[in-house]
Write a protein that holds these residues in place. Structure first.
Motif, PDB file in Angstrom:
ATOM      1  N   MET A 105     -10.214  57.061  40.421  1.00 50.34           N
ATOM      2  CA  MET A 105      -9.862  58.325  39.804  1.00 50.34           C
ATOM      3  C   MET A 105     -10.984  58.723  38.867  1.00 50.34           C
ATOM      4  SD  MET A 105      -6.513  59.280  37.747  1.00 50.34           S
ATOM      5  CE  MET A 105      -6.425  60.989  37.344  1.00 50.34           C
ATOM      6  N   SER A 106     -11.522  59.931  39.041  1.00 45.47           N
ATOM      7  CA  SER A 106     -12.639  60.354  38.222  1.00 45.47           C
ATOM      8  C   SER A 106     -12.195  61.089  36.969  1.00 45.47           C
ATOM      9  CB  SER A 106     -13.587  61.222  39.050  1.00 45.47           C
ATOM     10  OG  SER A 106     -12.891  62.323  39.566  1.00 45.47           O
ATOM     11  N   GLU A 107     -11.132  61.830  37.022  1.00 45.19           N
ATOM     12  CA  GLU A 107     -10.625  62.562  35.868  1.00 45.19           C
ATOM     13  C   GLU A 107      -9.511  61.762  35.194  1.00 45.19           C
ATOM     14  OE1 GLU A 107     -11.673  65.571  34.622  1.00 45.19           O
ATOM     15  OE2 GLU A 107     -13.307  65.277  36.036  1.00 45.19           O
ATOM     16  N   PRO A 108      -9.441  61.824  33.856  1.00 46.64           N
ATOM     17  CA  PRO A 108      -8.359  61.118  33.163  1.00 46.64           C
ATOM     18  C   PRO A 108      -6.990  61.690  33.541  1.00 46.64           C
ATOM     19  CG  PRO A 108     -10.087  61.765  31.635  1.00 46.64           C
ATOM     20  CD  PRO A 108     -10.388  62.429  32.948  1.00 46.64           C
ATOM     21  N   TYR A 109      -5.998  60.830  33.487  1.00 52.04           N
ATOM     22  CA  TYR A 109      -4.626  61.296  33.667  1.00 52.04           C
ATOM     23  C   TYR A 109      -4.272  62.179  32.478  1.00 52.04           C
ATOM     24  CZ  TYR A 109      -3.785  57.576  37.110  1.00 52.04           C
ATOM     25  OH  TYR A 109      -3.823  56.767  38.202  1.00 52.04           O
ATOM     26  N   PRO A 110      -3.369  63.131  32.663  1.00 50.69           N
ATOM     27  CA  PRO A 110      -2.878  63.864  31.491  1.00 50.69           C
ATOM     28  C   PRO A 110      -2.260  62.877  30.495  1.00 50.69           C
ATOM     29  CG  PRO A 110      -2.219  64.965  33.518  1.00 50.69           C
ATOM     30  CD  PRO A 110      -2.814  63.633  33.909  1.00 50.69           C
ATOM     31  N   SER A 111      -2.409  63.166  29.225  1.00 52.51           N
ATOM     32  CA  SER A 111      -1.997  62.253  28.155  1.00 52.51           C
ATOM     33  C   SER A 111      -0.530  61.847  28.232  1.00 52.51           C
ATOM     34  CB  SER A 111      -2.280  62.907  26.802  1.00 52.51           C
ATOM     35  OG  SER A 111      -1.919  62.057  25.752  1.00 52.51           O
ATOM     36  N   LYS A 112       0.326  62.754  28.737  1.00 48.93           N
ATOM     37  CA  LYS A 112       1.762  62.458  28.757  1.00 48.93           C
ATOM     38  C   LYS A 112       2.258  61.954  30.105  1.00 48.93           C
ATOM     39  CE  LYS A 112       2.786  65.426  24.928  1.00 48.93           C
ATOM     40  NZ  LYS A 112       3.645  66.383  24.301  1.00 48.93           N
ATOM     41  N   GLU A 125     -10.647  57.338  26.886  1.00 50.24           N
ATOM     42  CA  GLU A 125      -9.651  57.944  27.767  1.00 50.24           C
ATOM     43  C   GLU A 125     -10.066  57.807  29.231  1.00 50.24           C
ATOM     44  OE1 GLU A 125      -7.550  62.275  28.524  1.00 50.24           O
ATOM     45  OE2 GLU A 125      -8.424  61.840  26.568  1.00 50.24           O
ATOM     46  N   GLN A 126     -11.346  58.012  29.526  1.00 46.17           N
ATOM     47  CA  GLN A 126     -11.817  57.870  30.905  1.00 46.17           C
ATOM     48  C   GLN A 126     -11.699  56.428  31.387  1.00 46.17           C
ATOM     49  OE1 GLN A 126     -15.776  59.677  30.960  1.00 46.17           O
ATOM     50  NE2 GLN A 126     -14.903  61.250  32.288  1.00 46.17           N
ATOM     51  N   GLU A 127     -12.081  55.478  30.544  1.00 44.59           N
ATOM     52  CA  GLU A 127     -12.024  54.062  30.936  1.00 44.59           C
ATOM     53  C   GLU A 127     -10.587  53.597  31.145  1.00 44.59           C
ATOM     54  OE1 GLU A 127     -14.503  51.902  31.750  1.00 44.59           O
ATOM     55  OE2 GLU A 127     -15.777  53.680  31.628  1.00 44.59           O
ATOM     56  N   VAL A 128      -9.690  54.006  30.263  1.00 44.33           N
ATOM     57  CA  VAL A 128      -8.277  53.624  30.407  1.00 44.33           C
ATOM     58  C   VAL A 128      -7.701  54.274  31.657  1.00 44.33           C
ATOM     59  CG1 VAL A 128      -5.972  53.771  29.379  1.00 44.33           C
ATOM     60  CG2 VAL A 128      -7.934  53.150  27.950  1.00 44.33           C
ATOM     61  N   SER A 129      -8.029  55.544  31.890  1.00 47.71           N
ATOM     62  CA  SER A 129      -7.556  56.223  33.106  1.00 47.71           C
ATOM     63  C   SER A 129      -8.069  55.523  34.357  1.00 47.71           C
ATOM     64  CB  SER A 129      -8.007  57.683  33.119  1.00 47.71           C
ATOM     65  OG  SER A 129      -7.292  58.436  32.189  1.00 47.71           O
ATOM     66  N   ARG A 130      -9.335  55.088  34.329  1.00 43.51           N
ATOM     67  CA  ARG A 130      -9.897  54.371  35.475  1.00 43.51           C
ATOM     68  C   ARG A 130      -9.128  53.077  35.724  1.00 43.51           C
ATOM     69  NH1 ARG A 130     -12.976  50.313  36.124  1.00 43.51           N
ATOM     70  NH2 ARG A 130     -13.650  50.157  33.961  1.00 43.51           N
ATOM     71  N   PHE A 131      -8.838  52.323  34.655  1.00 40.43           N
ATOM     72  CA  PHE A 131      -8.088  51.071  34.781  1.00 40.43           C
ATOM     73  C   PHE A 131      -6.682  51.333  35.313  1.00 40.43           C
ATOM     74  CE2 PHE A 131      -5.185  47.996  32.587  1.00 40.43           C
ATOM     75  CZ  PHE A 131      -5.472  46.913  33.397  1.00 40.43           C
ATOM     76  N   ALA A 191       4.041  53.734  27.701  1.00 33.85           N
ATOM     77  CA  ALA A 191       4.393  54.186  29.046  1.00 33.85           C
ATOM     78  C   ALA A 191       3.548  55.388  29.454  1.00 33.85           C
ATOM     79  CB  ALA A 191       5.870  54.548  29.117  1.00 33.85           C
ATOM     80  N   THR A 192       2.715  55.888  28.524  1.00 29.70           N
ATOM     81  CA  THR A 192       1.855  57.028  28.830  1.00 29.70           C
ATOM     82  C   THR A 192       0.412  56.690  28.465  1.00 29.70           C
ATOM     83  OG1 THR A 192       2.006  58.072  26.652  1.00 29.70           O
ATOM     84  CG2 THR A 192       3.729  58.650  28.262  1.00 29.70           C
ATOM     85  N   LEU A 193      -0.510  57.451  29.019  1.00 28.40           N
ATOM     86  CA  LEU A 193      -1.917  57.288  28.675  1.00 28.40           C
ATOM     87  C   LEU A 193      -2.115  57.490  27.174  1.00 28.40           C
ATOM     88  CD1 LEU A 193      -4.922  56.983  29.412  1.00 28.40           C
ATOM     89  CD2 LEU A 193      -4.942  59.448  29.872  1.00 28.40           C
ATOM     90  N   GLY A 194      -1.479  58.511  26.608  1.00 33.11           N
ATOM     91  CA  GLY A 194      -1.597  58.781  25.177  1.00 33.11           C
ATOM     92  C   GLY A 194      -1.134  57.612  24.329  1.00 33.11           C
ATOM     93  N   GLN A 195      -0.030  56.976  24.721  1.00 34.27           N
ATOM     94  CA  GLN A 195       0.476  55.824  23.969  1.00 34.27           C
ATOM     95  C   GLN A 195      -0.480  54.643  24.069  1.00 34.27           C
ATOM     96  OE1 GLN A 195       4.281  55.507  25.886  1.00 34.27           O
ATOM     97  NE2 GLN A 195       5.331  56.667  24.275  1.00 34.27           N
ATOM     98  N   VAL A 196      -1.048  54.415  25.261  1.00 36.35           N
ATOM     99  CA  VAL A 196      -2.014  53.323  25.426  1.00 36.35           C
ATOM    100  C   VAL A 196      -3.208  53.558  24.511  1.00 36.35           C
ATOM    101  CG1 VAL A 196      -3.652  52.226  27.016  1.00 36.35           C
ATOM    102  CG2 VAL A 196      -1.314  52.707  27.782  1.00 36.35           C
TER     103      VAL A 196
END
Length: 117
Positions: A1-8, A82-88, A58-63
């Motif tokens: 995934m190249s773009e981060p997930y939405p925060s929520k 945010e990009q690195e966490v989204s990639r993981f 449970a969300t990207l924002g919380q992580v």
């Protein structure tokens, strides 16, 4: 995934996953009990898995918020983090260890494959 997930965006982790810490806070293994594939995690990934498994995130924002609190990260690095966490999280999702919840659906701590996927 190249773009981060939405925060929520909400996630659920797979129930049939064994977590074993090999070296305290430095290395761990996830074993998918359905297909017996295993994955290694480093220190930061271990913390993210624990938070998600324990229902603390449970969300990207919380992580990301948990990461900032646990590691005193600089605000200037937020985009990269945010990009690195989204990639993981994307890698976990691609390997069937995590799934996205449908919009409006509450995330439970875990999911069982084949039941509501």
């Amino acid at each position: 995934m190249s773009e981060p997930y939405p925060s929520k965006t909400r996630f659920q982790i797979k129930e049939e996953t064994s977590f074993t810490e090999l070296v305290e806070n430095r290395e761990a293994v996830l074993l998918d009990l359905d297909n017996l594939h295993y994955y290694t995690l480093n220190g930061t990934a271990i913390e993210i898995w624990r938070w998600m498994r324990g229902g603390e995130a449970a969300t990207l924002g919380q992580v990301i918020s948990n990461l900032h609190g646990a590691f005193s990260l600089q605000e200037a690095d937020s985009g990269r983090i945010e990009q690195e966490v989204s990639r993981f999280l994307g890698e976990l999702e691609q390997n069937g260890l995590l799934r996205l919840c449908e919009e409006g659906q509450a995330a439970e701590a875990t999911f069982v494959p084949g039941m509501g996927d």
